[in-house]
Design a protein around this motif. Structure first.
Motif, PDB file in Angstrom:
ATOM      1  N   TYR A 153       0.741  -1.373   0.281  1.00 18.48           N
ATOM      2  CA  TYR A 153      -0.175   0.235   0.258  1.00 18.48           C
ATOM      3  C   TYR A 153       0.358   1.030   0.125  1.00 18.48           C
ATOM      4  N   ARG A 154       1.849   1.149   0.654  1.00 20.43           N
ATOM      5  CA  ARG A 154       2.674   2.200   1.075  1.00 20.43           C
ATOM      6  C   ARG A 154       3.138   2.732  -0.048  1.00 20.43           C
ATOM      7  N   GLY A 155       3.629   1.770  -0.836  1.00 18.65           N
ATOM      8  CA  GLY A 155       4.425   1.897  -2.134  1.00 18.65           C
ATOM      9  C   GLY A 155       3.968   2.805  -3.525  1.00 18.65           C
ATOM     10  N   GLY A 156       2.225   1.850  -3.506  1.00 16.45           N
ATOM     11  CA  GLY A 156       1.379   2.094  -4.536  1.00 16.45           C
ATOM     12  C   GLY A 156       0.637   4.083  -3.676  1.00 16.45           C
ATOM     13  N   ILE A 157       0.644   4.055  -2.570  1.00 17.28           N
ATOM     14  CA  ILE A 157       0.473   5.472  -2.192  1.00 17.28           C
ATOM     15  C   ILE A 157       1.506   6.673  -2.188  1.00 17.28           C
ATOM     16  N   GLU A 158       2.512   6.277  -2.476  1.00 16.81           N
ATOM     17  CA  GLU A 158       3.686   7.335  -2.787  1.00 16.81           C
ATOM     18  C   GLU A 158       3.923   7.162  -3.316  1.00 16.81           C
ATOM     19  N   SER A 159       3.661   6.496  -4.794  1.00 19.60           N
ATOM     20  CA  SER A 159       4.238   6.646  -6.252  1.00 19.60           C
ATOM     21  C   SER A 159       3.479   7.430  -7.104  1.00 19.60           C
ATOM     22  N   MET A 160       1.587   7.732  -5.803  1.00 22.72           N
ATOM     23  CA  MET A 160       0.920   8.451  -7.237  1.00 22.72           C
ATOM     24  C   MET A 160       1.095  10.829  -7.558  1.00 22.72           C
ATOM     25  N   PRO A 161       1.515  11.080  -7.850  1.00 21.69           N
ATOM     26  CA  PRO A 161       1.783  12.031  -8.454  1.00 21.69           C
ATOM     27  C   PRO A 161       0.972  12.778  -7.720  1.00 21.69           C
ATOM     28  N   VAL A 162       2.166  13.824  -7.003  1.00 25.83           N
ATOM     29  CA  VAL A 162       1.276  15.279  -5.908  1.00 25.83           C
ATOM     30  C   VAL A 162       0.087  16.027  -6.896  1.00 25.83           C
TER      31      VAL A 162
ATOM     32  N   LYS B 118      -5.380  -0.179  -7.761  1.00 21.21           N
ATOM     33  CA  LYS B 118      -4.639  -0.504  -9.523  1.00 21.21           C
ATOM     34  C   LYS B 118      -2.987  -0.767  -9.279  1.00 21.21           C
ATOM     35  N   ARG B 119      -2.729  -0.420  -8.951  1.00 22.18           N
ATOM     36  CA  ARG B 119      -0.889   0.321  -9.168  1.00 22.18           C
ATOM     37  C   ARG B 119      -0.550  -0.865  -8.281  1.00 22.18           C
ATOM     38  N   ILE B 120      -1.751  -1.498  -7.429  1.00 22.85           N
ATOM     39  CA  ILE B 120      -0.352  -2.121  -6.899  1.00 22.85           C
ATOM     40  C   ILE B 120      -1.132  -4.288  -6.388  1.00 22.85           C
ATOM     41  N   LEU B 121      -2.200  -3.838  -7.548  1.00 19.21           N
ATOM     42  CA  LEU B 121      -2.695  -5.001  -7.865  1.00 19.21           C
ATOM     43  C   LEU B 121      -1.721  -6.349  -8.690  1.00 19.21           C
ATOM     44  N   PRO B 122      -1.046  -6.531  -9.170  1.00 20.14           N
ATOM     45  CA  PRO B 122      -0.126  -7.106  -9.821  1.00 20.14           C
ATOM     46  C   PRO B 122       0.694  -7.589  -8.366  1.00 20.14           C
ATOM     47  N   SER B 123       0.863  -6.609  -7.749  1.00 26.06           N
ATOM     48  CA  SER B 123       1.986  -7.146  -6.277  1.00 26.06           C
ATOM     49  C   SER B 123       1.399  -8.020  -4.990  1.00 26.06           C
ATOM     50  N   VAL B 124      -0.408  -7.739  -5.282  1.00 26.79           N
ATOM     51  CA  VAL B 124      -1.246  -8.245  -3.946  1.00 26.79           C
ATOM     52  C   VAL B 124      -1.706  -9.218  -4.928  1.00 26.79           C
ATOM     53  N   THR B 125      -1.428  -9.675  -5.762  1.00 28.92           N
ATOM     54  CA  THR B 125      -1.640 -11.326  -6.732  1.00 28.92           C
ATOM     55  C   THR B 125      -1.284 -12.323  -5.842  1.00 28.92           C
TER      56      THR B 125
ATOM     57  N   ALA C 196      -5.462 -17.175 -10.159  1.00 28.12           N
ATOM     58  CA  ALA C 196      -4.748 -16.431 -10.428  1.00 28.12           C
ATOM     59  C   ALA C 196      -5.811 -15.738 -11.600  1.00 28.12           C
ATOM     60  N   PHE C 197      -6.553 -16.430 -11.852  1.00 26.23           N
ATOM     61  CA  PHE C 197      -8.299 -16.219 -13.143  1.00 26.23           C
ATOM     62  C   PHE C 197      -9.156 -15.199 -12.155  1.00 26.23           C
ATOM     63  N   VAL C 198      -9.518 -15.346 -11.092  1.00 27.88           N
ATOM     64  CA  VAL C 198      -9.966 -13.871  -9.795  1.00 27.88           C
ATOM     65  C   VAL C 198      -9.247 -12.382 -10.174  1.00 27.88           C
ATOM     66  N   MET C 199      -7.608 -12.715  -9.479  1.00 28.73           N
ATOM     67  CA  MET C 199      -6.848 -11.139  -9.819  1.00 28.73           C
ATOM     68  C   MET C 199      -6.806 -11.260 -11.210  1.00 28.73           C
ATOM     69  N   SER C 200      -6.932 -12.066 -12.265  1.00 27.58           N
ATOM     70  CA  SER C 200      -6.617 -10.823 -13.986  1.00 27.58           C
ATOM     71  C   SER C 200      -8.197 -10.537 -13.696  1.00 27.58           C
ATOM     72  N   ARG C 201      -9.787 -11.095 -13.642  1.00 23.27           N
ATOM     73  CA  ARG C 201     -10.465 -11.056 -13.719  1.00 23.27           C
ATOM     74  C   ARG C 201     -10.440  -9.304 -13.585  1.00 23.27           C
ATOM     75  N   CYS C 202     -10.534  -8.767 -11.943  1.00 22.62           N
ATOM     76  CA  CYS C 202      -9.897  -7.662 -11.272  1.00 22.62           C
ATOM     77  C   CYS C 202      -9.463  -6.767 -11.879  1.00 22.62           C
ATOM     78  N   GLU C 203      -8.155  -7.225 -12.564  1.00 21.10           N
ATOM     79  CA  GLU C 203      -7.013  -6.390 -13.361  1.00 21.10           C
ATOM     80  C   GLU C 203      -8.354  -5.869 -14.802  1.00 21.10           C
ATOM     81  N   LYS C 204      -8.582  -6.784 -15.570  1.00 19.88           N
ATOM     82  CA  LYS C 204      -9.234  -6.230 -16.195  1.00 19.88           C
ATOM     83  C   LYS C 204     -10.646  -4.882 -16.422  1.00 19.88           C
ATOM     84  N   ALA C 205     -10.681  -5.265 -15.241  1.00 19.17           N
ATOM     85  CA  ALA C 205     -12.212  -5.212 -14.287  1.00 19.17           C
ATOM     86  C   ALA C 205     -11.979  -2.729 -14.849  1.00 19.17           C
ATOM     87  N   LEU C 206     -10.348  -2.822 -13.720  1.00 17.79           N
ATOM     88  CA  LEU C 206      -9.801  -2.116 -13.625  1.00 17.79           C
ATOM     89  C   LEU C 206      -8.973  -1.558 -15.228  1.00 17.79           C
ATOM     90  N   SER C 207      -8.864  -1.718 -16.055  1.00 19.81           N
ATOM     91  CA  SER C 207      -8.402  -1.373 -17.146  1.00 19.81           C
ATOM     92  C   SER C 207      -9.282  -0.519 -17.848  1.00 19.81           C
TER      93      SER C 207
END
Ligand SMILES: Nc1ncnc2c1ncn2[C@@H]1O[C@H](COP(=O)(O)OP(=O)(O)O)[C@@H](O)[C@H]1O
Ligand SMILES: [Mg+2]
Lengths: 216, 251
Positions: A106-115, A142-149, A202-213
Motif C-alpha cells: 500500500y505504501r509503495g502504491g500511495i507514495e507513487s501517486m503524483p502530487v 489498480k497500481r498495486i494489484l499485481p503485487s497483491v496477487t 490467478a483467474f480471479v485476480m486477472s478478472r479484477c485487473e481487467k475490470a480496472l483496465s
C-alpha cells in the motif's frame, strides 16, 4: 488406502484451508492499509514503531510467528491454548504477518501517486478524506494489484504452515496419511490442490485487473 | 471591486528567498499575465495565491475576505472553514492538467460541484455539457483522459475549473506541456474567456498572446516584480535591462 480415499480424506481439510485463506485476507487487507497509514504518519514515534514492527514481521519466519502466538501465552501467563482456539491463533499470526507485507505494498502504491492529483483535488475543495477515498485509493488499488496477487498466491501455499500447530487442514491431514501409510502420494495430492487453488486465484485476480483496465 | 489582493508576499524555501515583497491586485474582469524566466518564482506565486503553498509573510484577500493576514511580517492563515469558503472563489489550471485518470471526462467536471458545492445534479450536468460544448468536446463526455490529446485534456481541465463557477481563474503555463501545434486551441479558449470578461491570472511564455489578451503584464525575475504595466509597453518597449534581455530571447 486407495487414491480416491486419500483425496476424499484430504478434501475434508479443504474447508479449514479455505478458512485460513479467506479470514487472513479479510483481516490483513484492511489492517495492512491502517498499518501503512501509521507507517506514513507525520508522528515520528508512531511511524518508527510501526516501521520496526513491519521489519520484524517481514524479517522472521511466519512459522516462528505462529509458534509465538500459539505458545507465547503459556510461557507468559501459563495459559495453554484450547483446541478450539487454534484457528484464532493461526488467524492472528497470519493476519499480522500479511498485514505487514500488504502495508508495504500500500505504501509503495500511495507514495507513487503524483502530487498533482492531491493538488488538483485540494484546489477543487476536496477534503483530505475525500481526496484519499475518491482520488488516491482507487488509483492505488489498480497500481498495486499485481503485487497483491503475488502475496495472495503465497498465502495459498502458506496455509500449509498450519501443520506446525497440528491444525487439521488439508496439508496436515495429508502429512498424517503420508506417515501412517508410508506413502508419498498425499504430498502429490496436496501439490495438485494448491496448484488448482492458485489457478483460481490467478483467474480471479486477472478478472479484477481487467475490470480496472478501463483507464490508464 | 478587486477580486484578488496580494500584499507584500514573501516565501522562502530552505532559507532561500523565492518571493520577496510581491504585491498584486486583480480587478473584476481583468486579465493579468505574468512572464519571466524559469525559476523566477511565477509558479510559487500562483501556488501561494491558490493556497497550495503557505507564504511566510504578507496578506492575501479574495473579494475582501482575508485568507492570510500579516502580523508583524508573519503570515497568519484564516481558519480551515474560512479557507474552504475562500477556495470556492478561484480555480487553477495546471501545466500538466492533473485530470483524474479514473474518471470519465464528465465525472472529472461534475464530481466537485456536486460533492463539494452540493449543487443539484441536473443543473451540474447541464453546466458541464454546456462547458464541453464550448470547449468543442461535446462528443467526448464519456471518454477517459488517456483517450484524449494533450490539448483536449487541458480543455477538460479548464472546463473542470469553470464548472465550479469561480470568480477568477489562474493558469500556470497552460500550454507548456503541449505539442506546439496544440497550443493554439488552448490560447483560443483563454481568449474566448477573456472576451467574456473572465478574471484571470496567466503565467505564460507566449509573449504575443500575453500582449493581446492581457490588461496588465508583470515581469518577474529572482522573486521580485521587475517591471509591470500595460502589455504593449512591457512587451514592445520594456524599460528595465533584465526585461529587455529576457524578451530578446523570444524574438
Ligand atoms: N517545493 C520547493 N522546494 C524547494 N525549492 C523550490 C520548491 N518549489 C520551487 N522551488 C524553487 O523556487 C524557485 C522558484 O520556482 P518556481 O516558482 O517554480 O519558478 P517558475 O515557475 O518561475 O519557473 C526556484 O529556484 C525553485 O527551485
Ligand atoms: Mg513554473
Amino acid at each position: 488406502m486407495t487414491l480416491t480415499a486419500m483425496i476424499a480424506k484430504m478434501s475434508e481439510g479443504l474447508g479449514r484451508t479455505c478458512a485460513i485463506f479467506f479470514l487472513t485476507l479479510l483481516f490483513s487487507l484492511p489492517l495492512g492499509l491502517l498499518v501503512a497509514l501509521m507507517r506514513m504518519s507525520k508522528n515520528k514515534v508512531l511511524s518508527s514503531v510501526t516501521s520496526a514492527c513491519i521489519s520484524v514481521l517481514r524479517g522472521t519466519p511466519l512459522m516462528l510467528q505462529l509458534i509465538a502466538v500459539a505458545y507465547g501465552p503459556f510461557y507468559l501467563f501459563g495459559y495453554t491454548l484450547l483446541v478450539k482456539e487454534k484457528l484464532l491463533a493461526i488467524i492472528i499470526a497470519f493476519s499480522l504477518n500479511y498485514a505487514a507485507y500488504f502495508a508495504e505494498i500500500y505504501r509503495g502504491g500511495i507514495e507513487s501517486m503524483p502530487v498533482g492529483q492531491y493538488e488538483a483535488a485540494h484546489v477543487l475543495g476536496y477534503s483530505k478524506h475525500q481526496t484519499f477515498m475518491r482520488i488516491i485509493m482507487p488509483q492505488v488499488v489498480k497500481r498495486i494489484l499485481p503485487s497483491v496477487t503475488n502475496e495472495v498466491i503465497t498465502l495459498v501455499k502458506d496455509t500449509s504452515l498450519a501443520f506446525t500447530l497440528a491444525y487439521m487442514e488439508m496439508f496436515s491431514i495429508g502429512k498424517q496419511i503420508a506417515n501412517s501409510q508410508s506413502s508419498f502420494l498425499p504430498f502429490v495430492i496436496a501439490g495438485v490442490f494448491y496448484y488448482v487453488m492458485n489457478m483460481i486465484v490467478a483467474f480471479v485476480m486477472s478478472r479484477c485487473e481487467k475490470a480496472l483496465s478501463y483507464y490508464r | 471591486m478587486n477580486i484578488l489582493k496580494i500584499a507584500h508576499c514573501r516565501k522562502q524555501f530552505d532559507g532561500k528567498e523565492v518571493l520577496s515583497d510581491i504585491s498584486l491586485t486583480v480587478d473584476e474582469g481583468q486579465v493579468v499575465s505574468i512572464i519571466g524566466p524559469s525559476g523566477s518564482g511565477k509558479s510559487t506565486l500562483l501556488r501561494c495565491a491558490t493556497l497550495l503553498e503557505t507564504m511566510d509573510g504578507g496578506a492575501l484577500r479574495y473579494l475582501g475576505k482575508s485568507a492570510v493576514r500579516d502580523e508583524n511580517g508573519r503570515a497568519v492563515y484564516a481558519s480551515h472553514a474560512e479557507l474552504k469558503e475562500i477556495r470556492t472563489c478561484f480555480g487553477l489550471v495546471f501545466q500538466n492538467f492533473n485530470l483524474f485518470p479514473h474518471y470519465s471526462v464528465l465525472k472529472n467536471i461534475t464530481e466537485a460541484p456536486m460533492l463539494i458545492q452540493k449543487r443539484n445534479k441536473a443543473e451540474v450536468y447541464e453546466t458541464a455539457r454546456d462547458l464541453l460544448k464550448k470547449m468543442g468536446l461535446a462528443d467526448r463526455e464519456d471518454a477517459y483522459p488517456y483517450q484524449l490529446s494533450g490539448g483536449q485534456q487541458q480543455r477538460v481541465s479548464i472546463a473542470r475549473a469553470l464548472a465550479m463557477k469561480p470568480k477568477m481563474l489562474f493558469f500556470d503555463e497552460p500550454t507548456s506541456a503541449l505539442d506546439p501545434e496544440l497550443t493554439g486551441e488552448i490560447l483560443k479558449v483563454i481568449r474566448d474567456l477573456a472576451a467574456e470578461h473572465m478574471t484571470m491570472v496567466i503565467v505564460t511564455h507566449e509573449m504575443a498572446f500575453a500582449r493581446d489578451v492581457s490588461d496588465h503584464v508583470l515581469f518577474m525575475d529572482g522573486g521580485v516584480i521587475v517591471e509591470q504595466g500595460n502589455p504593449e509597453d512591457i512587451i514592445n518597449n520594456p524599460s528595465q535591462e533584465r526585461t529587455i534581455q529576457f524578451l530578446s530571447r523570444f524574438n
